[in-house]
Every structure is written in C-alpha cells, then in structure tokens.
Design an enzyme around this catalytic site. Structure first.
Site, PDB file in Angstrom:
ATOM      1  N   GLY A 150       0.822  -1.195   0.000  1.00  0.00           N
ATOM      2  CA  GLY A 150       0.000   0.000   0.000  1.00  0.00           C
ATOM      3  C   GLY A 150       0.865   1.256   0.000  1.00  0.00           C
ATOM      4  O   GLY A 150       2.056   1.215   0.305  1.00  0.00           O
ATOM      5  N   CYS A 151       0.259   2.380  -0.345  1.00  0.00           N
ATOM      6  CA  CYS A 151       1.012   3.628  -0.472  1.00  0.00           C
ATOM      7  C   CYS A 151       1.566   4.066   0.886  1.00  0.00           C
ATOM      8  O   CYS A 151       2.763   4.332   1.030  1.00  0.00           O
ATOM      9  CB  CYS A 151       0.143   4.709  -1.089  1.00  0.00           C
ATOM     10  N   TYR A 152       0.697   4.151   1.891  1.00  0.00           N
ATOM     11  CA  TYR A 152       1.158   4.582   3.207  1.00  0.00           C
ATOM     12  C   TYR A 152       2.169   3.610   3.808  1.00  0.00           C
ATOM     13  O   TYR A 152       3.181   4.047   4.376  1.00  0.00           O
ATOM     14  CB  TYR A 152      -0.021   4.763   4.159  1.00  0.00           C
TER      15      TYR A 152
END
Lengths: 244, 244, 244, 244
Positions: A148-150
């Site tokens: 995921g991005c985070y």
C-alpha cells in the site's frame, strides 16, 4: 534477450495508467494485453493522453486470453476482484504482481480488515513487493503483493531504525498523501473546492494501512510496535514522499 | 459612541493589508493614519486591491504624527523595528497592538532567540493577545503582544489538555502553515515551483516559535512541557487551522 | 431603522453559504429563515464553518412560513425550482432576489436554452441585478434576477466600449472560471486530479451564458454583437476577475 | 551502435535538469560532461532529486574540456551567454542544441529584440528545432535552435491552418504558461502567494516571443500574419498544452 509478454488488468484507474506509461518504453517488456472488467473501448479513448503514444483495444478481462498472451500480469484491481483473477493465472503458470491488498497480509489480519480470503493456497507464496527489503525474494517470486502507499512511505522511513526503538515507545506516523491515493472516483473530499487550499486528517487511528504497517514491521524486526497512524489529504496530485 | 482613531504602521506586508481590510468596514474604528518605514506612496498603488475601496496617502512613519492622529496603533513591523516605535507611543499614551515578537517573551528568552531588548520598561505590562486565554487582561491593556502564528495554533490546541498531560510526556507538534507565514519577500522556498505540489518541513526543532509555545504553556499551566516542534510549509496561501 | 427580515432558500450550495456569510454580520439585515428543499438539519451541521459563528435550524422550504417570516428572500436554487417559489412569494408581497437563470432572460430566449417558463407574469418586472448598470432600478425592484457569473464578468468588461465597437466586429470572450462555478456536485472535471495543474475549455461556443451576454449587451447598446464565448475551468477555487 | 557523448552546459536551471532526466536513461546517449558557468559542486547537491539516481561533478564550463569530452552539447544558458560558447564548439566540430534565443531569429529581428549578435557566421546554418515542421533538417543539422515555449505552442496550433487564413484576418493568441516558464529566479509574480488562486496577463502585445511566432509562421507560409499575442501566467508548475 526476448522481451517478457506483459498484461495489465484494470487499466482504467490511476495505477493502471502509470503502469502503461512505465511499460510502454521499457526495454525488457512487451505489452501484449490490456483489459478492464468491462472492456470494449480503445486505450486512447479511455486515456486520451495515450493518443499518438500507444494504442490498442482494451479487452474485457478474460483468464484464458491472459494465459495465452502473457508471461506476467499486473492486477490493478480493487481488493477481492484481484484474487478472483490471480488464482487461475498462478495455477496456469503466469506470474502475477497484484496491486490490491489481497496478498499483502496474513490471512487473519486480512479477513479482519477486508473480507473472506478466497485464495489461501497462494497467500503463503506471496512476496511483499518492497525491493529495499525483499529484493532477492522478489526476483524469484511468482506472486508479488505490491505494498500500500502509506505502508511504503512508513516502512521505508522506519525500517533503518527499528533495531534502536523499544516496543514500549509510541510511534506516531503523521502521513500525508496526494489526492490520487483516494482513487479516480469523485467524492466530497476529492472535489477540488474541498481540498484546494486545505489539508485534513481522515480515518484517524482507523485506516486499513495501519495493520499492514504493523505486520510488516514485525516481520522485519520481530517487535510489536505501538503504531499510531494518522493519514492526511494534502492539495497535491500525487505522492507521499517529499520532492526536492 | 465616538470611533477610536486607529493607525497602522507597516502597511506594506500581508498582516498590514489584512488589518486594513478588517478595520476599513469596522463600526468602532476610524483609520486615521497609515504608514510604512519609507512612505511616499498612495495606498491603492501599494495594494491595488484597495482601489475603489479605500485610499489615502501612506506616510513615512513618524512618532509625532502618530501621537497627534491616533488613540490606538497596530505595529505590523519586523521585530526590533517594532519596539523602536512602541516605546515613544506608549509614553505618550497611545495604545499599541504589536504584531512582532518584541513583547511576546520574557526578556531572557527574547534576548536568547532574537536580539537585545530596547524597551524593557514596557515589557512587563504587555498582555499576550490570545483572547481565548487573556480576554479580560486584553480589554484593559495599553500594550498587546500579538502571538505568533504557530503559537496561536499550538497553544489553542493544547491549552484545554494541559492539566491532563504529564511533563514527562513528549508533545510532538507537527505544524503546517500556508505560505503567507513566510512573509512577502521572495525566497527559494516561497517560489511557486518549490512549494506547489509539495510539502516540506523546515527549521526542525529549531524554530523561534518553539520557546514561545513553551513559555506560554508554562504560564498557563505551571508545567515545563517537552515540546518537539516541526513546522511545515504546505501549498496553500494562508492559514494554520483546517477550514471546513 | 428596523432591520429587514431576510430568508435564504437553498442554503446548502456555495452561493447559499456565501449569502449567509455576508448577511450574518450585515447591519441592515436580520436572517430570520434558512431553508433547503429537504430541511431537517442544523446549519452548523450543513456547513461546519458556521459552528460558533451562527446556528439555526434549516427548514424544509415552505412558502407560508417564508411569507410569515421574511420581507425579502434570496433564492439560491437551480433554475425551474426558483420560479416555483418566486411566484407565490411575489404575489404575497415578499421581495425576491433570484440567483438562478429563471428571470434573467426574455421568455423566448429562456425557453430556447432552459425550459418552459412557469411564471411569465412576473418576468416583465424582473430587474437584471447588475448594479453598475441598473442601480436605480434595483433599488425599486420587487424581483431582482441576479446575473450569471460569466455574464457579470463579460458585460462589465465590455459595457464601457460598446459604443465604439461595430456590430460586424467579432468579439472573442476567453473566459476563465474557478471551480465553484461548476457547483458543489462532484464530477469528473471538478475532481482535484482533473483540474489541478491543468486548464481546459468546455462547452465551446455552446454555453447558456452566451445568449445572456448577447441579450444584455443588446439592451444596453441596441447593437447585435457577434459574441464568441469560450469558457475555461482554471485551478482556482473561486472567481472570474483577476485579483491583485 | 556507440552511444553519443553528450554534455549539458547550464545544468542549474529548470531546462538543464529536465535534459539530465531525459538523457540519463536514454539508450542512445551517454552524459559525459555537466557544467554551469560557476561549477564546483556535485550534481546531487545542485539538484537533490538526483541523489541515488545519477551523480557527477558539475564543472565550470570550459570550451576545451567540452571539445575533448562531447560529440553533442545542449546549451541551457541565457541568451548572449549561449552564443559565446556555441561559436567555438561549432568550429571544433561539436554539434550544438541551443535552448536560448540566440539562433532562433534572423539577425535583424534578433538585434531589435535582444542584443547585438556575436556569431553571425553560424546563424545561417541554424535549424529551428520544431520536429513537426523541420524533422529532416534537424537530422542533418550541426546547430539546432530550440524554439521558445510560447512559439512552440502557438506555431503547432496555427501551422495546419495557415493556408486557410487571410493575412488581413487578426489572429489572437491568448497563451497560458505554467510558472517554470518564468525561470528559477524568484520574483514578485512567481511568489506562491501571487499566482496561487490567480491568473494574470503580462507583457501584453509586448513579449519577445511575438516576433518569433511571426517570423516562423512567415517562413512556413509566406504570409505576414497580424499576430496579437497575450501571455498569461497560470497557477500550474509547468506546460502550455492541455493535459488530459
């Protein structure tokens, strides 16, 4: 060297388009199949920026076609939709890079935060696609679960320090994301007037990327950190790392 | 009720202009004097947005003129320049609201972070201009020290909780400011191309607003908090509080 | 002087909120009624920025209630919905300022570009609410038709020059609007990612504000100008005139 | 095929950095020399975004060094500085792509709008670097004069239509540019607070790109068009063409 024949399933979203942009001029890959769940459109109609750069028919995603045409497939689909395709492709020997959450987490964590898992057989062989931590495993993998991005931003920032941080020490992640992270669908918070000249926190201590960060840091360090994760939307199109 | 005759010294910057906008339609105030340190210009040349709204000559700031024409003066000047004017005005009975740092801090803190103080006589009578905490004192004050931007946001957020927070507990202030906070002068970090589509921390643990936050929280709570202050610039024109 | 009792019908949109902000501190008006077409919500829930500033119940708009409580009403409604309310209010002696297109145009032009007109009786008495051109008529009016955003910018720019321009001379209006002009509803073009770092023309030679500009310039000058109108969306929240 | 050895003179500005980004992964070019007019710095200090991507010493530009190390050189320098270097390089057989205005115009036009020309000998052999119009000439050229930003956008938009447009017909170019077009140096109009949430025209009918547009359209069509050129700054980082 023969180029790898590569397919992109889920070409209509932001990640699908970025994949096409990267692969279209890549010396080691040939794009041989592009599809969405509905199909029936030309790529340069779906993404006008591709006009004069690269065009082809966008098909309705079909497992048999993918198996015939591709050595490797990127799944840029929502969670749950991804595992529906991955299962059959992996069984047929097609390599898969999945951009959804479907193969990122242990089954218990996944089912707590997402939904029932429909392809537990392949979950164990999935490699978490963070090359800074798992470069050698990625090279040999049949199934890569793209982070995921985070978690990407958070784990890369924390990994060098985990050995020096005590588990009792609270870690506060004040994360900021550009608006593409919220996806292409319009909503009140992605309306220009909402986020332009603004910044706001959302899903405070309640975002599904928090368990992903915890689990991966645990795998890397064997420590159960006390993660306090607060995501923010900022008035920028893209990105979580500071450009310079 | 007679309107209070009010002057603005330092009308060329962002805070000077905002003061003019507020005062020009205010029912209790008459703007009777506007000046900068250089003067010799019309207000609607200095600020074209004032054309057709309010115009007057902008004078070179002169203490005698101010005393003759004003009951109350706003000093929108850099630190050090402010106390140069405030001293004489206060001695002549003119009330002063100072927007610089000159009267915000105890003398030792001030001299450590800014420069030698040139008006220690009036420092003791200055009231910190945060109406949520000092409303009654402000009403009776001759000299109001307007708080810094980050201290305003930080103290208002923390004040309701100080009684519940232990001094040993580290407080992390991840502050975000619009670009006007950096002033009107151009610099590499206020160039549109630097901050548009970006966000960055600056003066990490090293900003002069950190001692101001500490000192004011101590006065309010008698606790020496462990403040860790990280200011950020965000791509927005103005503000530190989230609009909705 | 007694304050005029004023109501706002259609308080949920951008124009409704701006009206409330202007009227809430206005010395000549008392807000006595705020409504939307659905009602049943508090104002500070509908618009969180009003919390601590002004609050009241937002009613479901009801003609009888409006007549009882208001001397003057602002209709911040879509076209067609507006005339449904205006008719009854005007007959009961309530003054109306309509922000929709319903009373801006001659009946033939209106019906060509919008829909069948349902209140032709009051159409003739409507005054076009551009104070720079119709100040005296507005003062005496019972029904003011507030101009569209593009016509305001275009007519104010052209009116001083109409006497010098020949009808055969093509006029090209390259208009740029902030995103609030597109309304609060999300759409592909108001998504932050679409318009941030972008600018685009839309409805080229095909926007309903073009006949409004033509008709009003004709009324003012008796000349049938050759108007070529191209609206653009720009990455700014609000406005059509250049700030300085 | 051996890669062409390429140098970039003027690596500190926006165009220099973009050149490096394009060339660093380009299959046909090897970057063998990077310089500015001052030198003495590492590339990843000059441009922190290059850290971990590509690094080398940035030299003080020296003609002898360039001749030794490069087959082709990009000059990303201000006008006048460019021709100072180009002359010697061309005489030594190094190919030059000049991003300044120095070789774009006929000598009379150049000297009217810029300064005295110091390399008239090479002016005649310069090819205007617009591949859509001069692809074959560019392939064989020793000296390519890269077009200005506004001329690129304007000429590409007008060229397909020049045969249908009469010289007496006024052409109005309402051009919009992102802020990088104004260069890296800070100024009042590139300050974030000036251009954010704004748009403004500048150098109306008075920009040096207007004669460039006229001259090139004349060369392409043999028509002396009546060009009315109004450049605008918009709140976007980069670009003059609409993205999609």
């Amino acid at each position: 060297m023969t180029a790898t024949r590569v397919g992109i399933i889920g070409a209509s979203g932001y990640t699908g388009l970025e994949l096409i942009k990267i692969l279209v001029t890549h010396p080691f890959f040939d794009i041989t199949y592009i599809a969405t769940t509905t199909g029936g459109i030309d790529l340069d109609v779906l993404h006008p920026c591709m006009k004069g750069v690269f065009n082809c028919a966008v098909d309705k995603a079909d497992t048999d076609e993918i198996i015939k045409k591709c050595d490797l497939v990127f799944l840029a689909l929502p969670h749950q939709a991804s595992m529906g395709f991955a299962k059959g492709l992996l069984n047929a020997g097609v390599k898969v890079v999945d951009l959804s959450a479907d193969y990122r987490l242990d089954v218990d964590t996944y089912e707590k935060y997402y939904c029932a898992h429909e392809d537990k057989d392949h979950l164990d062989e999935a490699v978490y696609g963070l090359p800074e931590l798992y470069r050698e495993e990625i090279k040999k993998a049949s199934l890569v679960a793209n982070p995921g991005c985070y978690p990407t931003a958070s784990i890369l920032a924390l990994a060098p320090f985990t050995k020096y941080i005590d588990e009792s020490f609270p870690i506060f992640i004040d994360a900021k994301s550009g608006v593409t992270g919220a996806g292409k669908k319009c909503s009140d918070s992605t309306h220009f007037v909402s986020i332009n000249e603004n910044i706001f926190a959302y899903k405070v201590f309640n975002h599904r990327h928090e368990p992903e960060i915890k689990e991966k840091l645990f795998k890397q360090s064997k420590k159960e950190f006390d993660i306090n994760f607060v995501p923010h939307l900022i008035p920028a199109t893209r990105g979580e790392l500071i450009k310079r």
